[in-house]
Each structure stands twice: as structure tokens, then as C-alpha cells.
Design a protein around this motif. Structure first.
Motif, mmCIF file in Angstrom:
data_model
loop_
_atom_site.group_PDB
_atom_site.id
_atom_site.type_symbol
_atom_site.label_atom_id
_atom_site.label_comp_id
_atom_site.label_asym_id
_atom_site.label_seq_id
_atom_site.Cartn_x
_atom_site.Cartn_y
_atom_site.Cartn_z
ATOM 1 N N UNK A 1 0.807 -1.204 0.000
ATOM 2 C CA UNK A 1 0.000 0.000 0.000
ATOM 3 C C UNK A 1 0.838 1.250 0.000
ATOM 4 N N UNK A 2 0.160 2.336 -0.180
ATOM 5 C CA UNK A 2 0.862 3.597 -0.304
ATOM 6 C C UNK A 2 1.629 3.937 0.972
ATOM 7 N N UNK A 3 0.978 3.713 2.100
ATOM 8 C CA UNK A 3 1.613 4.053 3.371
ATOM 9 C C UNK A 3 2.924 3.320 3.558
ATOM 10 N N UNK A 4 2.883 2.029 3.285
ATOM 11 C CA UNK A 4 4.104 1.234 3.455
ATOM 12 C C UNK A 4 5.166 1.688 2.486
ATOM 13 N N UNK A 5 4.717 2.041 1.285
ATOM 14 C CA UNK A 5 5.676 2.486 0.275
ATOM 15 C C UNK A 5 6.383 3.736 0.737
ATOM 16 N N UNK A 6 5.605 4.685 1.242
ATOM 17 C CA UNK A 6 6.206 5.933 1.707
ATOM 18 C C UNK A 6 7.203 5.658 2.820
ATOM 19 N N UNK A 7 6.791 4.827 3.768
ATOM 20 C CA UNK A 7 7.691 4.529 4.878
ATOM 21 C C UNK A 7 8.985 3.916 4.374
ATOM 22 N N UNK A 8 8.853 2.973 3.466
ATOM 23 C CA UNK A 8 10.059 2.322 2.938
ATOM 24 C C UNK A 8 10.976 3.338 2.278
ATOM 25 N N UNK B 1 11.753 17.382 -13.416
ATOM 26 C CA UNK B 1 11.692 18.671 -12.741
ATOM 27 C C UNK B 1 12.482 18.669 -11.442
ATOM 28 N N UNK B 2 12.068 17.796 -10.571
ATOM 29 C CA UNK B 2 12.708 17.822 -9.261
ATOM 30 C C UNK B 2 14.180 17.459 -9.375
ATOM 31 N N UNK B 3 14.447 16.417 -10.131
ATOM 32 C CA UNK B 3 15.836 15.998 -10.292
ATOM 33 C C UNK B 3 16.699 17.114 -10.837
ATOM 34 N N UNK B 4 16.189 17.736 -11.902
ATOM 35 C CA UNK B 4 16.954 18.804 -12.542
ATOM 36 C C UNK B 4 17.207 19.959 -11.601
ATOM 37 N N UNK B 5 16.149 20.376 -10.956
ATOM 38 C CA UNK B 5 16.296 21.546 -10.113
ATOM 39 C C UNK B 5 17.328 21.305 -9.025
ATOM 40 N N UNK B 6 17.244 20.141 -8.441
ATOM 41 C CA UNK B 6 18.200 19.872 -7.380
ATOM 42 C C UNK B 6 19.612 19.737 -7.914
ATOM 43 N N UNK B 7 19.713 19.141 -9.099
ATOM 44 C CA UNK B 7 21.054 18.975 -9.659
ATOM 45 C C UNK B 7 21.675 20.322 -9.928
ATOM 46 N N UNK B 8 20.863 21.239 -10.393
ATOM 47 C CA UNK B 8 21.415 22.559 -10.686
ATOM 48 C C UNK B 8 21.675 23.353 -9.421
ATOM 49 N N UNK C 1 23.307 17.603 1.148
ATOM 50 C CA UNK C 1 22.966 16.181 1.022
ATOM 51 C C UNK C 1 21.528 15.944 1.408
ATOM 52 N N UNK C 2 21.123 16.529 2.517
ATOM 53 C CA UNK C 2 19.739 16.346 2.934
ATOM 54 C C UNK C 2 18.786 16.847 1.866
ATOM 55 N N UNK C 3 19.093 18.023 1.350
ATOM 56 C CA UNK C 3 18.226 18.588 0.325
ATOM 57 C C UNK C 3 18.108 17.638 -0.856
ATOM 58 N N UNK C 4 19.244 17.117 -1.310
ATOM 59 C CA UNK C 4 19.236 16.231 -2.480
ATOM 60 C C UNK C 4 18.457 14.963 -2.191
ATOM 61 N N UNK C 5 18.722 14.364 -1.058
ATOM 62 C CA UNK C 5 18.058 13.101 -0.749
ATOM 63 C C UNK C 5 16.557 13.287 -0.606
ATOM 64 N N UNK C 6 16.195 14.344 0.094
ATOM 65 C CA UNK C 6 14.760 14.576 0.259
ATOM 66 C C UNK C 6 14.134 14.912 -1.072
ATOM 67 N N UNK C 7 14.880 15.638 -1.895
ATOM 68 C CA UNK C 7 14.379 15.947 -3.228
ATOM 69 C C UNK C 7 14.081 14.688 -4.019
ATOM 70 N N UNK C 8 15.009 13.763 -4.006
ATOM 71 C CA UNK C 8 14.780 12.504 -4.718
ATOM 72 C C UNK C 8 13.566 11.782 -4.181
ATOM 73 N N UNK C 9 13.426 11.827 -2.895
ATOM 74 C CA UNK C 9 12.308 11.158 -2.252
ATOM 75 C C UNK C 9 10.988 11.742 -2.718
ATOM 76 N N UNK C 10 10.934 13.076 -2.669
ATOM 77 C CA UNK C 10 9.699 13.743 -3.087
ATOM 78 C C UNK C 10 9.404 13.424 -4.537
ATOM 79 N N UNK C 11 10.459 13.445 -5.339
ATOM 80 C CA UNK C 11 10.312 13.143 -6.754
ATOM 81 C C UNK C 11 9.689 11.768 -6.963
ATOM 82 N N UNK C 12 10.195 10.783 -6.252
ATOM 83 C CA UNK C 12 9.649 9.429 -6.370
ATOM 84 C C UNK C 12 8.194 9.382 -5.946
#
Lengths: 354, 324, 394
Positions: free
Chosen positions: B2-9, B250-257, B298-309
Motif C-alpha cells: 500500500x501507499x503508506x508502506x511504500x512511503x515509509x520504505x 523537474x525535481x531531479x533537474x532543479x536539485x542537480x542545478x 545532502x539532505x536537500x538532495x536526498x529529500x528531493x529525490x524522495x519527493x520526486x519518487x
């Protein structure tokens, strides 16, 4: 319940496309009409122009590169001369379409319910609840189980047959008077086909619509049509009452089509040859290159004028015209009524509103 | 699942990744010769003392002679309790330095992000709707230009033209100016312009290509047959499916830049933001500060990837959580 | 071949025909080995046996020197020739088709031309042009067709008219503060860019493909772990890492290349792995397995060629990133100022921007064009090689 005036009257419809290889004429001077309560089938092989013809009626064709000429009278108004904004009010509201491939016909990002109610809400000012209620009701009517909970499901959660039912619901939610169905069952399983056809039949009566049904499958035509229009290479070859045509088809092309059907005593083979190049159609009768009865007269001039060979049945063939000899075409006596007797043939053919 | 478990993972995984990156950074830094220690040694040598002994004492002072794992655990604990140490070069707690710098970075990065996210898809869809016309070519040309020209190069050229020759904008950023003033807007205009031209190209191209596919889709024909107006068709039926693949880019690019671009822009325009803070910390070999800013990014990038996913799975209902 | 005896189906020696032996080498591989061998020997000789002050070719009386980086560069060039260029010649029909598709994209053709110039310039330039010399007296010469206020340069190589010093063809793009000819420096910079481009992509491709295929082949939890590892690599804030590592550990061109490659192979690995997995589901693979092909043969024979075009496109699009990163780092003062890269040039000229803008503009514009060219090229490759591509990155 037919009015005096036909619901839809198409006159001299011509649709061309400008392509890199020149101008392509998909529909070349086609007429037909549909009355309320009746089902008219446009029959022909792929590439005969039937889909383009139906999409030209409501100008769904993109008009560059397409170009539509002629008159399309719906309830007396010429649709082709209307501005786009008025046409939009008619689409989905008074004239609805169903298309061949339900798989991609819906937007995968929105729920089925949203898409059905969209058809309603852009035309009528109804509240969300009312729209939902109507949509659920329709979904139920078209045979979707648990309509209320399925309302919130996404298209990919439905099977092919169900998707087509949803498309039907989407088409009918605005209470249209004319339904244009373009090969809606071709992409479905045979068993589902039969169900959908029956459904459409019932709905036609219930909603009091005129139905314009496009197909290449004469078996389907036999089930639902009241009248048939046979198209070939952008032109009409023959038209008439379904019983008449199945019983005594006039045009060689129609005869060949019927010959392809095993149920009607045909041999089940295909028709040899291919469609002419739409960029450069041949002179004379479009079917001449593939016709076994073709003569010199068939290959010159324009497509022959349609001649009435029986009440309501018209054929575009040189042999029926002045100076022609119909018996050439009739001599082999093709068609269900002639050869194999009436037992198998007639029981398959029936008028649509039985 | 389910979505909840996915987010937690995914969140757990993000935490693991950030931990690993932080650890690697720590190891890299600790393996590097510490400048303060080196300074002590050099000084001792110059003064005739014993450099080795001086070095040893310097290390002891800084707790650097403790075994690696002890330092590591201290470090980790400090990181997650947000006690990021003292910045020697700036004589203030690292945390404070970071927040101060963030204040300035936000002033340009927020408008930059907003403009890119809004203008990019709009221009892209517009371009797709007028495919192959001059409008399309102009937009695509502009996108390519903005994307290819190095931001710092573009920045110094514009600064030269508008700051030195035309004198329309100040050459260096003035920090005393109130945030929401016209003056601030003027001095931020060129940096934001440079950044937006850099990032909008990719976003616009992706949205153009994706929406091009959708505008010829069958469901668009259905929509037209229902009587949907072209505007509504684009706004609802094209935009939404386009957002799905777009969100990942979008998210990936923005964070990369984010880091590369902002650091250079800050250096060029003298904006005392986070990028420049990192750079100066590096130059000064201020270990704590370097670690602090690295952590932040690092935190910004990791969280960015997370949000993107997560955004990706939410926007495209066809994706089941098992696939990802 | 065993078919000489008869063409009967049951008499054909399939083993012989299928040429699946590990030691069976194509002409490309043979050529590669033959040319790489002397190169390697020369390289070993150069690094191990000659001192740092002796030129590599001194034993035959030439003064040319090759650094270890140059050896790697030549090695990658050989790889490119034997495995990319020669196959194009060996399959003319395929090549003609691709070229036809490619030609449609006019900006891409122009880009290819530009990159060709950069490539040839980078290879040939240092051989025919002397390295840029420091000549303070002629510092700040303007480019040809332009002029500067006479007071800027110490002496003027061109004419002085109305108090302005005019540029000459001797220094078509002007000179730097130290009097080095900008045009020459840009040509030398081409070499650096080409080295970066070729070597990093080779390393990225090697690591990426190996990792990806290994992961797909291993399957199960090894695959899972390996892909998690890739995830982590991809999550690093790369530019920051570049800064960190290069600043602390020193920054020659070689280090740049190594660091760039280390963080860039993730995407390729992921792609190859998913391609391997999906291909192994294809019917023709199953068929080839049934007829006895091992996994290695499957991968080598089917996965790599199928994925090759996508990989080439991906890699082409990575290169501008590397060039940009190098320039950015140089601008920030990281990197070896003795390396004549475009980034270093821009960085050096920055302080003189207001009165001698050509020092920054020339390399900047060249860098811009090159990045643009690679992007156009990559885009066109995508269209030409993968018409049905769903690019992984989008």
C-alpha cells in the motif's frame, strides 16, 4: 417516431488532406442521411473513407491539414458553416461519438467518473452530486457492476469491453439525439461484441436516437442496421434498406462483400486487389480496377450517378444506367436469397428494432 | 504494497542514503591533513621546536587523536542533534552561519524555482501546440541557448553589460537592502534571470516532447468529441499526463542545478548565500563548516529525490508501488 | 566450415558455425590488440623507465613527451576507432540509414562539424603549434578586427590609430595578460576537452556496463544490493563532492577525470541492467538459449548491441556536463592553472573582463558552442538511433 426532416442530412461531403505527397481526397462527394430512431450503417473496407466521413460531420478532423466541403444538416442547421464555439456545444451534447479503440480513448490520469461527468458538466450547469448521480446511473445502465464504487476507478482498472461500455456512458450522458459509432466492437472479443451490440440497440430505443454506425463487418450490419450505405474509396457505391441489400445486392462490390461471408453462402475468400491511391483516384468508377464486370464505360468520366433499382435502393454502377445491362451484374445471382435458399439467410438478417 | 508502506520504505531508505553520504564525507575530510595541525607543525619547525610534537599536541586539542570510530560517533550524534560545531573561519556556530546564508540563498532560489516550475511546462506545452512553427523553433532555440551557456559565463557577461557599462544594476550584492524592496528585486533580477534561463530549457523541452505525444493521443479526440474546448483540453488533458514524466525531471533537474549553479552565481554576483559559504569554508579549510554545508546539501538532495519518487507515483495512477 | 561436405541440414556442423568460442576474435578486436600492445609497452616504458624530465620519444630523438594521461587518451581513441568507427565502415547499409536519419536535423549536422573541428584541433593542434609562450610585452593584444585603448597593452603588435591599438592576424583572438596567444590556448584547450570527453566516457561506460550486466546476471539479492549501491552513488551531491575531493586531494586533470567518472556511471549501470532484464524476457533470447547460448554470449551478442545506441546517446549527453563542471571548478580556482583548459582561461581572464573582455569571451563562447554541439548531437542521436525510445531520464 421519425420527424419529417431527417435528423442528419449529409450532402456532397468532401474531405481532403494536404500531405507531403499532394492532396489526399479521403471522402469525395458523399451523401447520406439518418432519421431519428433508425440505424444507418456505413460499410466498407479499411481506407474506404468511412471514418473520415463520420469525423467530418462534427469537424473533429483537424482542419489544417484537412479541408471539409459540402453540407451537413443536423436538425436543419448546416454544421460545417457554424463557428467552432457553436459546434462545441453540439459535440457531446446533441451529437456523440464512440470510437473504435477504447484502450487509449480515455485519459489515464483521471477517474472514469470524472471523465463521464466532464461530458455533462461542460454543457449543462449541474452540481457535482447531480452529475455523479447521473453518471453512476448510466454506468449501471450500460452494464458496469458496482457502478457507484467503480465511478472512482481509473481506466486501466477496466477490461476492454468494460472500457467500451464506459465510453458509451460517456457518450450518452449528455442525452444526445445522434450517436455516431465508429467500429465500436471491432477491437473487442466476439462474445463481448454481441453484448455491446445488444446494448446499443436497447439504448437507441431508450434514448430515441438516430445511430450512424460504421463498420466493415457485414455480420454486425445484419444484426443492427435499418439502412446501409456502402462506401468504397471515398464514394458511395450503393445504399438501401438492409433487407433489400442483403437479399438482392446491386453493386458488384456489395456482392463481393457478401460473398466473403460464409453465413450467406459465400466462399469466405477475400476480394482480390487493393484500394486505389487516394492521391490520384482512377477515372470513372472507383471500383472498376477490381470489378469483374468492368467495361470501357466504367473507366471513363466520373463515378456513375446513383440509379434507383428498387424502392429505396440506389446503386452507382454503369450497368444500371442508361444503356447498361443490369443482367450482366445480376447474372450470377449472388446473394443469400438466390442460391442457397432462404432458410439460413433470412434468420440472420433482421431489422434493428425487433 | 500500500501507499503508506511504500512511503515509509522510501523515507527509511532516504535516511540510510543520507547517513551513508554523510559518513563518506566525514571519512574524506578526516583522511585529509588538517590545516590547523599542519600550521602548528610548520610554526614549530620555523621556531626551532619539534614539529611532530607540536602536531601531536594540536591534534589532542582538537580531539583528533581519538580513534576514528569515536570521532565518528560523536560526529553522527552531533549531526542529528543539530549541533554542528563551531566555525573557526567565521567565529560563529556552524548552524548560525548556515541559517544566515540560507536567508540570502532563499531570496533568489525561491523565485528561481517558482518561475522555472511555472514557465517551463507552459512554454513547453505552447511549443508543442505550435509544433514546428517559428514559435516552436524560437522557444526551442532559446531553451538550448539557456541550457548550454555556462551560468557563470553568462552571469559575468551580463554583469559586465548591465553593471559596468550600463550601470543599471549594482556590481556587488548589497545585503542591507530590505528583502521585499524594489532595490532588492533589481539586484536579484540578473542572477535569477541567469538561473532561470539555465534551468528552464530542459524543463521546457521535456514538457514539449511529452505533451506532443499526448496532444495527438486518442483521448484528445474523445475530448474534442465531447465538446471540450482546446484550452480546457490542453489545461486538463495534456498538462496532467505531462506532469508525470515531467515531475521526475523537474525535481531531479532543479536539485542537480541547485548547488552547481547557485554556488557560481553567488560567487559571480557576490551574494552571501549557502553556496558561497561552502566555497569559502573550503578555501579556509574550516572543517566543521564544510561538513555542515555538505550535510545540508545532502539532505536537500536526498529529500528531493524522495519527493520526486513519491510525486511520480501519485501522479500516474497506473504505476503500482511494487514496480518502483 | 563443415558445410563444405554438403548443404544438408543434418550434416551441418552447428558448433563450428556458431563461432561461439571465447577465443574467436573479430577483426575489430584483433586490430585493437595489435595497436594497443605497442601503446601499452610505450606507456610502461615511459612511466617506469624514463625519468620525469626525459621526453618519452627521446630515444628516437624527438622532444615530444607523453604523459600518462595522454596514453590513456590514445587508448580510448583506439577503442573508439576499432569499436565505433570501424564498425560503421563494416556495415555500410546501417551507416547510410543512420546518416540519412541524422542528416535531417540540421543543427545536429552543424554541431557534428563543429565537434569535428574541435576533435581535429585537439589532436593535431599541439603537434603543429608551439605551446603558448608567455610574452609580457605583448599582453592584452585585442583580437583581429577590434581595437582597444592604446594604454591597455604594453606594446602594440598591430597599428596604433587614434590612440587605439588594433588587433592583427598574428593573434587572431588576442592575447592574455601574460601575452599568451588566445587562439593557441584555445586549441590546446581543445585537446583537454577531448581528453576529458573520451576518457571519462570510456570509464563511465566500462564501469556502468560491467556493473549493470553483472547485477542483472547475478539476480536475486545481489542484484538488489548492487542497485541500492547505484542509488547511493546517484544521490551524492556531485558538484559538492568534486569540490571537496579535488580541493583537499589535489586537482590535476587526471584527478578531475577520475572523480567525474566515479560519480557518473550510475545512470548507465541502471539502464544496462534494466535492458538486460527486459531483453532476457524476449522470445528470441529464449530461442537462442534453447539452442545452447550461454548467458555471457546472450549478453555480448544481444544485450550490448541493442543497448549500444541508447548508451551512446546517454554518454554523448554526459560529456557537456563534464566540460561544464571542469570550467566551473576552474573558475572557482580549483584545478591546475598550468592546464590550458578553457575553464582556466576564463578564470584567468575574469579580473580583466572590463577592459580585455576577449580573454573571457573567446574561451567562453567556444565552450558554449561545444556544450551546445554535444547537446544537439545527443538529441539527434536519440532521434536517429532510437525512434521508439522512451528515454530513461524522462
Amino acid at each position: 417516431m421519425a420527424d419529417d426532416q431527417p435528423l442528419l442530412e449529409v450532402e456532397n461531403l468532401t474531405t481532403k488532406f494536404s500531405t507531403d505527397n499532394g492532396t489526399l481526397t479521403a471522402v469525395d462527394g458523399v451523401d447520406f442521411s439518418v432519421n431519428t430512431g433508425e440505424t444507418v450503417c456505413i460499410v466498407g473496407e479499411s481506407g474506404s473513407g468511412k471514418t473520415v466521413a463520420t469525423e467530418s460531420i462534427t469537424k473533429i478532423i483537424n482542419t489544417p491539414p484537412g479541408e471539409i466541403e459540402g453540407t451537413v444538416r443536423y436538425k436543419g442547421r448546416d454544421l460545417l458553416s457554424l463557428p467552432e464555439s457553436e459546434l462545441r456545444q453540439i459535440r457531446g451534447n446533441e451529437i456523440a461519438h464512440i470510437f473504435q479503440n477504447p484502450q487509449e480513448a480515455m485519459n489515464h490520469c483521471y477517474t472514469v467518473g470524472w471523465q463521464i461527468t466532464e461530458a455533462l458538466q461542460i454543457h449543462q450547469d449541474v452540481s457535482d452530486d447531480e452529475a455523479r448521480a447521473k453518471a453512476v446511473d448510466l454506468m449501471d445502465r450500460v452494464g458496469i457492476a458496482n457502478a457507484s464504487s467503480r465511478f472512482d476507478d481509473y481506466p486501466h482498472e477496466f477490461s476492454g469491453g468494460q472500457k467500451q461500455r464506459v465510453m458509451i456512458a460517456m457518450a450518452l450522458v449528455g442525452d444526445p439525439d445522434l450517436l455516431i459509432a465508429d467500429e465500436p466492437t471491432t477491437a473487442l472479443d466476439v462474445t463481448v461484441q454481441a453484448q455491446i451490440l445488444r446494448l446499443l440497440d436497447d439504448l437507441q430505443e431508450e434514448f430515441e436516437m438516430g445511430v450512424l454506425f460504421v463498420t466493415h463487418d457485414l455480420g454486425v450490419v445484419a444484426e443492427i442496421a435499418d439502412r446501409i450505405v456502402v462506401m468504397y474509396a471515398g464514394k458511395v457505391m450503393e445504399r438501401g434498406d438492409v433487407l433489400d441489400i442483403f437479399d438482392h445486392p446491386g453493386h458488384p462490390y456489395t456482392q463481393q462483400l457478401l460473398e466473403c461471408l460464409p453465413e450467406f453462402g459465400g466462399t469466405g475468400g477475400g476480394i482480390p486487389g487493393t484500394l486505389p491511391d487516394p492521391h490520384d483516384p482512377p477515372d470513372g468508377c472507383r471500383f472498376a480496377p477490381r470489378c469483374e464486370y468492368a467495361e470501357e464505360a466504367c473507366r471513363t468520366g466520373e463515378q456513375p450517378e446513383e440509379i434507383e433499382v428498387a424502392p429505396g435502393q440506389e446503386v452507382s454502377c454503369v450497368h444500371y444506367g442508361p444503356g447498361g445491362n443490369p443482367s450482366i451484374v445480376r447474372s450470377e445471382g449472388l446473394g443469400p436469397g438466390d442460391d442457397t435458399g432462404t432458410v439460413d439467410g433470412d434468420s440472420e438478417v433482421g431489422p434493428a428494432d425487433d | 504494497m500500500g501507499f503508506g508502506r511504500y512511503v515509509t520504505a522510501r523515507v527509511l531508505w532516504a535516511a540510510v542514503v543520507s547517513l551513508i553520504i554523510v559518513t563518506v564525507t566525514f571519512l574524506l575530510l578526516s583522511a585529509a591533513p588538517n590545516p590547523a595541525v599542519q600550521r602548528a607543525a610548520t610554526q614549530a619547525a620555523l621556531q626551532g621546536g619539534d614539529p611532530a610534537e607540536a602536531a601531536e599536541r594540536a591534534r589532542e586539542l582538537r580531539g583528533l587523536n581519538q580513534p576514528l570510530y569515536v570521532r565518528y560517533f560523536d560526529f553522527i550524534r552531533n549531526v542529528y542533534t543539530l549541533e554542528w560545531g563551531w566555525s573557526v573561519s567565521r567565529s560563529q556556530p556552524v548552524m548560525e552561519a548556515v541559517t544566515q546564508a540560507l536567508y540570502y540563498t532563499a531570496q533568489y532560489s525561491i523565485p528561481w524555482t517558482i518561475l522555472t516550475v511555472i514557465l517551463g511546462p507552459l512554454v513547453g506545452v505552447y511549443s508543442a501546440a505550435n509544433m514546428y512553427s517559428w514559435k516552436d523553433h524560437a522557444a526551442t532555440g532559446f531553451a538550448f541557448f539557456g541550457y548550454a551557456i555556462p551560468n557563470f559565463f553568462f552571469g559575468i557577461i551580463l554583469l559586465l553589460v548591465f553593471g559596468v557599462w550600463l550601470e543599471w544594476i549594482p556590481i556587488t550584492y548589497k545585503t542591507g537592502v530590505p528583502v521585499f524592496s524594489v532595490q532588492n528585486a533589481i539586484q536579484l533580477a540578473i542572477p535569477v534571470f541567469v538561473l532561470v534561463t539555465g534551468s528552464i530549457g530542459a524543463v521546457m523541452r521535456v514538457s514539449r516532447n511529452e505533451s506532443a505525444e499526448f496532444q495527438n493521443a486518442d483521448f484528445m479526440k474523445t475530448a474534442k468529441a465531447k465538446g471540450v474546448s482546446p484550452l480546457r483540453a490542453y489545461a486538463y488533458h495534456v498538462m496532467r499526463p505531462t506532469l508525470v514524466p515531467l515531475s521526475t525531471t523537474l525535481v531531479g533537474q532543479l536539485l542537480a542545478l541547485f548547488l552547481g549553479a547557485s554556488l557560481l552565481v553567488e560567487v559571480v554576483f557576490s551574494i552571501p548565500g549557502l553556496g558561497r559559504l561552502t566555497y569559502e569554508a573550503l578555501l579556509a579549510q574550516d572543517t566543521n563548516l564544510v561538513l555542515g554545508t555538505t550535510l545540508f546539501f545532502t539532505f536537500v538532495a536526498v529529500i528531493g529525490n524522495l519527493i520526486e519518487d513519491l510525486v511520480f507515483t501519485v501522479l500516474d495512477p497506473r504505476i503500482s508501488y511494487d514496480d518502483r | 566450415m563443415a558445410t563444405e561436405e554438403s548443404e544438408r541440414f543434418d550434416k551441418v556442423d552447428w558448433n563450428d558455425l556458431s563461432r561461439s568460442g571465447r577465443f574467436d576474435l573479430s577483426i575489430n578486436s584483433i586490430g585493437m590488440l595489435l595497436t594497443a600492445l605497442p601503446l601499452t609497452l610505450l606507456g610502461v616504458y615511459s612511466t617506469a623507465f624514463t625519468g620525469p624530465r626525459t621526453a618519452t620519444f627521446e630515444f628516437i630523438g624527438l622532444e615530444q613527451n607523453l604523459e600518462s594521461l595522454d596514453f590513456f587518451f590514445i587508448f580510448t581513441l583506439l577503442l573508439a576507432f576499432w569499436y565505433l568507427a570501424l564498425p560503421l565502415y563494416q556495415n555500410p547499409r546501417m551507416t547510410r540509414y543512420y546518416w540519412k536519419e541524422f542528416k535531417r536535423n540540421r543543427p545536429a549536422v552543424v554541431s557534428l562539424g563543429w565537434l569535428g573541428i574541435v576533435f581535429v584541433g585537439g589532436l593535431v593542434g599541439p603537434l603543429i603549434m608551439d605551446p603558448p609562450q608567455q610574452q609580457l610585452l605583448i599582453g592584452y593584444q585585442p583580437p583581429v578586427f577590434t581595437s582597444v585603448v592604446d594604454t591597455t597593452p604594453a606594446t602594440c603588435v598591430g597599428d596604433v590609430v587614434n590612440g587605439r591599438c588594433f588587433g592583427t592576424w598574428q593573434h587572431p583572438l588576442g592575447t592574455t595578460q601574460g601575452g599568451k596567444d588566445v587562439f593557441t590556448m584555445i586549441v590546446y584547450g581543445m585537446t583537454i576537452s577531448m581528453q576529458i570527453a573520451f576518457i571519462t566516457t570510456t570509464i563511465v561506460a566500462t564501469i556502468g556496463i560491467s556493473f549493470g550486466t553483472l547485477s542483472a546476471y547475478a539476480g536475486g539479492w545481489i542484484d538488489e544490493i548492487m542497485m541500492r549501491f547505484v542509488d547511493i552513488i546517484l544521490s551524492f551531491p556531485t558538484f559538492l563532492m568534486f569540490l571537496l575531493i579535488l580541493y583537499i586531494y589535489g586537482a590535476g586533470l587526471g584527478m578531475f577525470i577520475v572523480v567525474f567518472s566515479l560519480f557518473a556511471w550510475g545512470g548507465t549501470a541502471r539502464y544496462i541492467r534494466s535492458k538486460s532484464l527486459s531483453i532476457s524476457e524476449e522470445e528470441f533470447i529464449k530461442a537462442s538459449r534453447i539452442s545452447g547460448a550461454s548467458t555471457y554470449q546472450v549478453i555480448r551478442g544481444h544485450v550490448v548491441p541493442n543497448a549500444a545506441s541508447s548508451i551512446i546517446t546517454q554518454l554523448t549527453l554526459l560529456i557537456p556536463g563534464f566540460l561544464l563542471a571542469e570550467a566551473q571548478l576552474a573558475f572557482l580556482g580549483i584545478g591546475d592553472s598550468a592546464v590550458p583548459s578553457w575553464g582556466q582561461l576564463i578564470s584567468a581572464g575574469r579580473s580583466d573582463l572590463s577592459f580585455a573582455p576577449w580573454i573571457v569571451l573567446a574561451p567562453g563562447i567556444v565552450l558554449f558552442f561545444t556544450i551546445l554541439a554535444f547537446n544537439f548531437l545527443g538529441d539527434a542521436l536519440l532521434d536517429a538511433l532510437n525512434p521508439e525510445a522512451e528515454a530513461e531520464s524522462e
